[in-house]
Design an enzyme around this catalytic site. Sequence first.
Site, PDB file in Angstrom:
ATOM      1  CG  ASP A  52      -1.904   1.066   1.317  1.00  0.00           C
ATOM      2  OD1 ASP A  52      -1.687   2.104   0.660  1.00  0.00           O
ATOM      3  OD2 ASP A  52      -2.914   0.888   2.029  1.00  0.00           O
ATOM      4  CG  HIS A  53       2.922   4.255  -3.191  1.00  0.00           C
ATOM      5  ND1 HIS A  53       3.783   4.978  -2.397  1.00  0.00           N
ATOM      6  CD2 HIS A  53       3.498   4.216  -4.412  1.00  0.00           C
ATOM      7  CE1 HIS A  53       4.831   5.362  -3.115  1.00  0.00           C
ATOM      8  NE2 HIS A  53       4.679   4.904  -4.338  1.00  0.00           N
TER       9      HIS A  53
END
Length: 467
Positions: A439-440
Site C-alpha cells: 500500500d503506497h
Amino acid sequence: MSELIEVRVPDIGDYADVPVIDVYVAVGDAIAADGALATLESDKATMDIPAPVAGIVREVLLKVGDRVAQGARVALIEAAAPAQAAPAASADAAITAAPVATSMAATAPAPATAASSSAVSTSSSPAAVTAQVSGSGPQAFVSSAATAIAPPPVEAAAAPVATHASPSVRKLARELGVDLTRVPASGPKGRILADDVTAWVKSALQAPAAAETGSPAPAAGGAGLTLAPWPQVDFAKYGPVDSVPLSRIKKMSGANLARNWVMIPAVTYHEDADITALEEFRQQINRENAKGNIKLTLLAFLIKSSVAALQRFPELNSSLDGDALILKKYYHIGFAADTPHGLVVPVIRDAGGKSLAELASEAGALADKARAGKLAPAEMSGASFTISSLGGIGGTAFSPIVNAPEVAILGVNKAAMKPVWNGETFEPRLTLPLSLSADHRVVDGALATRFLAHLAGLLADLRRLLL
Ligand code: CAO
C-alpha cells in the site's frame, strides 16, 4: 438405515451468548451439504452454521432470538448418505459443523462509517477480534475485517427501517456502504439477496457516468468513481454458453477483492532471491529426517525470513487507522491455501517464535484443515502480513492484491535455475521470484525495495537470520 447427525455450534472463538438471528430450515426440509442452517450474529461478527452433510432436517433445535455458544445444538439431520466425518457408525453421532469460509467477520467500522451506520449496521465496537478469510479467483483470499479505509456510506444515517436480509448480505452492504433500505428485494418473502446489493451498486455507479455524456473525467472534487457502465452482453448471441452460479466463497470474497483493489493504491515490486544454498540445506535436512515426520517446506523458510524482514521494517507489519499507523508488535502470518472450496488464508500466530520445523508442521496441518473445510474463524483471523505462494505450481511473477487491513503481501512463484554472473563467469543459481504488493500510502517504493532486498538476502544466506 440413514444416519441421524446432530449439528452443534462450532468453535466460534471466545463468543458466548451469541444471538441466533436467522434460521433457514424447518423440519422436513432437504438441505445440501454446507447449506446454511442458521446465522449467529454478535455485535462484532456474523456466522452461518452450515449443514455438515446433505440430508433431511428432522429437528430444528434453536430459534431466532436464542442465545448460544460453542457446542449448542442446532439441528438433527438425517444424512442422505453416510457422513464421512461421523465418528464410527453411531446412529446418533454428534457433529460440530465446520464454518466453511462464512462470515465470522470483524466489523469495526472506521469512525466515518460508525457514525453513519444505518439500520442495517450491527457493529459499533471499535474492537476487531476476528476476521473472515476466504477467497476465490486468481487472487483469492480476503479478510473481511472492516478497516479504517472502509468505503464511505452512500448516505447518512436513516431512521431504522426493517429490512429482510441474511447477515452475509448485510455484511456485504456494510462493506460497500449500501443502505439496505434503498435496495429493492428480489428474494422470497421480500428478502434482499447479495445480487440485489451488487445490482444496486452497479446502477449507482452507472448513473453518474450515464449523466455525464460519456466523459471519462473524474467527478468534481474527486469523490466517487465515474465509471463506464458494465457491458451488458447477450453472450448466447455469439455461441452456446452455460450459466453457473458463483460459489458462496466467490460471492463473499468478490466484494472484498474489489474493495481492496479499488481502495488500496498498491504497487508491486519484484526481486529474485538466490535460494541455492537454502534448497541444499532444506533437502539435506529432509534426507536426514526421511524416516521422521518432519519435512521442511520452502513455505516455512519464507515465513521465518518474512518475520525477520518485518521486524527490520515494521511499517510493512502495520495497518492504517485513519491518520495513524498501527504498528503491530506481533507477527501473525497468513498464507494463501488452495482448497476445493476456494482459496482461504490460514494464519500462523506468533510465527517469529517458532522453529522452521514447527512452522512447516503447523502450515501443513492448517493447509490440510483448510482443504477439509474445517478451519475455524479464529484460525483465519488476525494476520499482520500474508504470503501467497504459487511456487508449487509455477509462474514467474504476479501482482497479489493486498489483504486489507494489512498493508503488504508477498507473492512467490516457482524457483528456477538461472545463469548468474559472478564477476568472472555465469553460475547456475536456483532463483526464487518474489513479488511484493504494498500500500503506497504506507510503504513507498524505496522502503518496499529495501524490504524485498533484505528478504532476498535472508533467503540467500540463512545465517543472517541469526543477526
Ligand atoms: N519453487 C519451486 N518449487 C516449490 C516452490 C517454489 N517456490 N514452492 C513449493 N515448491 C515445491 C515444494 O518443495 C514441493 O516439492 P517437494 O515435495 O519436492 O518438496 C512441491 O512444490 C509442492 O509444494 P506445495 O506448494 O504443495 O507446498 P508448500 O508447502 O510449498 O505450500 C501451500 C503450501 C498451502 C502454500 C500450497 O499448497 C498452496 O495451496 N499454494 C497455492 C496458494 C495460492 O493459490 N496462492 C495464490 C492466491 S491468489 O494470489
